[in-house]
Write an enzyme that holds these catalytic residues in place. Structure first.
Site, PDB file in Angstrom:
ATOM      1  N   GLU A 452      46.582  28.127  43.117  1.00 33.89           N
ATOM      2  CA  GLU A 452      46.030  27.671  41.838  1.00 33.89           C
ATOM      3  C   GLU A 452      46.691  28.439  40.703  1.00 33.89           C
ATOM      4  OE1 GLU A 452      41.617  26.499  40.069  1.00 33.89           O
ATOM      5  OE2 GLU A 452      41.827  27.488  42.006  1.00 33.89           O
ATOM      6  N   GLU A 727      34.795  35.451  41.821  1.00 31.71           N
ATOM      7  CA  GLU A 727      34.577  34.113  41.288  1.00 31.71           C
ATOM      8  C   GLU A 727      33.116  33.684  41.419  1.00 31.71           C
ATOM      9  OE1 GLU A 727      36.629  29.684  41.684  1.00 31.71           O
ATOM     10  OE2 GLU A 727      36.968  31.172  43.262  1.00 31.71           O
TER      11      GLU A 727
END
Length: 885
Positions: A452, A727
């Site tokens: 990502e 996260e």
């Protein structure tokens, strides 16, 4: 008195950066004086200032502003300018050292052309090289270079500069950066060889959303170079890329941002291999997209040693760096020829073994095939997010001294620090700082390790305030904002979810798209330079116009109820276990940000002297607020959405009906009680949660949330050994097992936004409102909000105006001591909580100064250091309660 931190456009001695006009800034320190009585700026063509081209003269007072001074000069291309400043206080003065900046090509035409290796296999990584003669010594030489995807530039076998990943990451279909290098000391009389190795990078390799796409921006390697060399006899020699250059395969066999790199040292770097040398040919990429660099250099900023060598239950050999970081491991090897050394990178161990399933499809590996020589090895065109490195193929005993962790991020100076009496809170602060370092590699990414590594707009929107306290992020984030504006222009004002948007041409989510307004406003408020508002105003306005167009198309109710939204991403209060968007309705979140962004555009317009737009967008914001009150509040002022995030947004963005603010605050406190005083917020609510509590008489609850140690909380991760921000609130389970692998980064700074509360509320450091022209900490509001759950806390912050300090401590009797420092030529309104006029000692002397305000006392203080001591009391004279709510 000393004058320090001289910067041009927020960069130390910038070479070849984009610049229409210079903006100077500096700091004055180490002086007993408090006020600037005069200043003078000189600009010259030489370091000795014998050729002065601008002299401001001695300007009285603060007419020359150290936050952002714009000299009225016309810049020439490829020219170095020197500047210095003199400052006078009440009793002493100082003159700075000379600083400089050098312009790039500006509007000059390129003499070189884009070239590419003349072979069909576009996977082969080339060395493009050229040999040229110099008949005399070079006294000044510059190279203007861009290589696609990434390039490694050498002259006569030596790397030029110390930066990595040029020409950096941006929307290549909109603009391509070139870099300027001073190559004077690399040249010799006689034969010189210039070589450029090209790698895939973001341009040509696998990059983008959903695992990325290979070659999204381009599928061929390319180089353009122009070297301007001035010889000692005054003549100029120009070397450019043209068909005379040659190409051969490089030892970099493969490279990829996600997957890693393979290097075969047997191929060789320097000597051309005749049977492999090929020509080059022009490639039509055009020149219109080439722009001078805006990206700060990415460099090895720190080096750390492995803390241990692990032999896992699975029989693996694993290095532990002791810290999740971004970069790579450099190693020394004496392996025999043909030895294949294989490194794999990961963030966490599972059951004591190496693990990297949470990296998804990113291979994150490095392969080195030895040529039999003693070599120091590191990658050229990739980086990793990691703590652990699994090593396969090592020959002989493995010595930890042969390995170095190279911490790589953009050239950012640390400007802030937080310390408290609680070591776990200190670790939380360090985790947020390491998360920033790891994700500030040219663009502000969501994560640095998996497939990502994208510039998600929502993440930096919520973290930008904390980022600017921690590190001088002005130039770094201005480049990102510039790229955002470029991408936004392609989308009719819609802000994409990621910048650059690569293969994800979607956007328009509330909170994510609002980075277009919130980021430039934060930069202006914290650094005091109106240039960021000038650069981004059209982007700010276009975003709000886009929201209004969606509103108008759905009935024009002045609510934002249509389109895709991420909601309160990863909040814990949603009814649907399969949804990541939390329990706060997306239309409420969207409408709240609609109101907030319109207000920020109005503020920016007022600062920029655009009164008609200030009035228009201010009116729009008021209309949205009225519609929100009508739609989401009952006639008695109750917010009809009983979630933590809804209450927080209503309070932070001042959405509650007149007279109902207290009700919303009380309902938030009640909500927290129902949630057992644990947060349930996601990406939208978390950045504002503690700030709202501390600003609304519930400071003790903010500290409770900070200090909770069970899930969900910030310290839950600290107790499980986190060295960065996760996260998810539960990225790891209590037993250390990973909670999921589909979307679970252990280096994701968004929840590190709590650090902004630490600076602004716990320690009380705030810039005055930018609307009154006092941005950049020239005037400050210092309003610490202590709580006895900590014995002490302190912050130190190098603002654009200079060093601020704010700290507090309780003694055993409950007496409160504040230690405050205000820099030269600055002033602060200092609010002392639970204080009474006449019961305060300042620097050892009882003072009658101050005015009662909000249950405390407000003082106005100029530059200097202050020790303020008092016994906290309620206004009726009783001691303040222990929980400080």
């Amino acid at each position: 008195m000393r004058i320090t931190h001289l910067k041009t456009n927020h960069i130390d001695n910038p070479l070849g950066f984009a610049m229409d006009a210079p903006i100077f800034s500096w700091i004055v320190e180490d002086t007993p004086d408090t006020v600037q009585t005069a200043a003078q700026v000189l600009i010259g063509r030489d370091a000795g200032f014998e050729q002065i081209i601008f002299d401001s003269g001695r300007v009285a007072g603060s007419g020359i502003d150290s936050l952002a001074y714009r000299p009225p000069i016309q810049l020439q291309p490829r020219t170095r300018y020197f500047w210095k400043v003199s400052v006078w206080g009440e009793t002493e003065s100082a003159e700075s050292e000379a600083a400089w900046f050098e312009t790039a090509k500006m509007d000059e035409a390129w003499l070189g052309e884009w070239i590419t290796p003349d072979w069909e296999d576009r996977r082969i990584h080339p060395i493009l090289f050229h040999t040229f003669e110099l008949p005399a010594r070079a006294v000044a030489a510059r190279a203007y270079v861009c290589g696609l995807g990434l390039y490694h530039f050498t002259l006569n076998g030596q790397k030029v500069g110390n930066e990595y990943f040029a020409p950096y990451c941006n929307a290549y279909d909109q603009w391509i950066q070139y870099q300027t290098f001073d190559i004077t000391d690399r040249l010799v009389v006689g034969a010189n060889r210039v070589s450029v190795v090209l790698g895939n990078g973001w341009y040509k390799g696998r990059y983008g959303a959903d695992g990325g796409r290979v070659g999204f921006y381009g599928d061929r390697f390319a180089l353009i170079c122009e070297m301007r060399i001035t010889l000692e006899d005054g003549t100029e020699q120009v070397i450019v890329t043209d068909p005379a250059w040659q190409a051969q395969p490089s030892p970099v066999v493969d490279s990829d941002i996600f997957d890693g790199e393979t290097v075969d040292a047997r191929i060789g770097w320097v000597a051309p291999v005749p049977e492999k040398v090929r020509g080059v040919r022009p490639i039509d990429l055009g020149l219109s997209r080439l722009e001078a660099r805006r990206s700060l250099p990415v460099r090895i900023q720190e080096e750390i040693r492995p803390v241990r060598l692990i032999h896992t239950p699975a029989g693996e050999t694993v290095l532990d760096l002791g810290q999740i970081m971004t970069g790579w491991v450099r190693f020394r090897t004496r392996a025999p020829a043909d030895t294949c050394i294989y490194l794999q990178y990961g963030e966490v161990l599972q059951d004591g073994n190496f693990f990297r399933e949470n990296l998804r499809t990113a291979r994150a590996e490095y392969t080195y095939i030895a040529d039999g020589t003693d070599a120091v090895v590191e990658p050229y065109f990739t980086f990793y997010g990691f703590r652990y490195v699994k090593i396969t193929g090592w020959v002989g005993d493995l010595n930890l001294d042969d390995f170095t962790g190279c911490v790589v991020y953009s050239q950012l100076e640390k400007t802030g620090t937080i310390e408290t009496s609680n070591e776990k809170v200190n670790q939380l602060f360090r985790n947020a700082l390491w998360g920033q370092k790891g994700n500030f590699l040219d663009i502000p990414t969501d994560c640095p390790q998996r497939d990502e590594r994208l510039g998600w707009t929502g993440d930096i929107q919520v973290f930008s305030g904390a980022a600017c306290f921690n590190m001088d992020s002005a130039a770094f984030l201005a480049k990102y904002a510039y790229d955002l504006g470029k991408e936004q222009a392609k989308c009719g004002g819609m802000v994409p979810h990621i910048v650059p948007m690569a293969n994800l041409p979607r956007g328009g989510s509330s909170a994510w798209g609002d980075v277009a307004t919130i980021l430039p406003w934060n930069l202006y408020e914290l650094y005091g330079d109106v240039a960021i508002l000038e650069q981004q105003f059209e982007s700010m306005r276009a975003w709000v116009d886009y929201i209004r167009s969606v509103d108008d198309a759905s009935g024009g109710r002045r609510l934002w109820t249509e389109g895709f939204h991420f909601g309160d991403w990863l909040a814990l209060d949603g009814d649907d276990p399969d949804s990541r968007r939390g329990g706060t309705p997306e239309d409420f979140i969207a409408s709240a940000f609609y109101c907030h962004s319109a207000r920020l555009v109005a503020k920016a317009a007022a600062i920029l002297g655009r009164p008609a737009e200030a009035e228009a967008y201010g009116r729009l914001s008021d209309e949205v607020k009225t519609a929100i009150r009508r739609e989401y509040f009952t006639p008695t002022g109750r917010l009809a959405i009983p979630t933590q995030t809804a209450y927080v947004l209503a309070l932070f963005m001042e959405l509650a009906p007149d007279g109902c603010h207290r009700r919303v605050k009380d309902d938030l406190v009640t909500r927290l009680g129902k949630d057992k005083t644990h947060l349930r917020t996601g990406f939208v609510g978390t950045p504002y949660l503690c700030r709202v509590l501390s600003s609304n008489g519930a400071n003790g609850l903010a500290y409770r949330l900070l200090l909770n140690e069970d899930y969900p909380s910030w310290l839950y991760a600290v107790n499980l050994g986190a060295t960065t921000i996760w996260e998810r609130w539960n990225s790891l389970n209590p037993d250390g097992s990973i909670s999921s692998t589909s979307m679970n980064s252990l280096n994701h700074y968004a929840y590190g936004s709590i650090v902004e509360w630490m600076y602004r509320d716990m320690c009380g450091l705030n810039p005055s409102s930018g609307v009154d022209g006092a941005a950049g900490f020239r005037q400050a509001l210092i309003a610490p909000k202590p709580d006895r759950s900590l014995r002490w806390a302190r912050a130190r912050y190098r603002s654009a105006a200079g060093w601020y300090e704010s700290g507090w401590r309780f003694d055993e009797a409950g007496q409160l001591t504040l230690e405050i420092a205000i820099p030269f030529n600055a002033r602060a309104r200092v609010v002392l909580p639970a204080a009474r006029v006449g019961e305060i000692a300042i620097n050892g002397t009882r003072s009658q100064d101050g005015e009662p305000v909000g249950g405390g006392v407000a003082l106005t203080l100029g530059a200097g250091r202050y020790t303020i001591v008092y016994m906290p009391r309620e206004q009726d004279g009783r001691a303040a309660p222990a929980d400080w709510i």
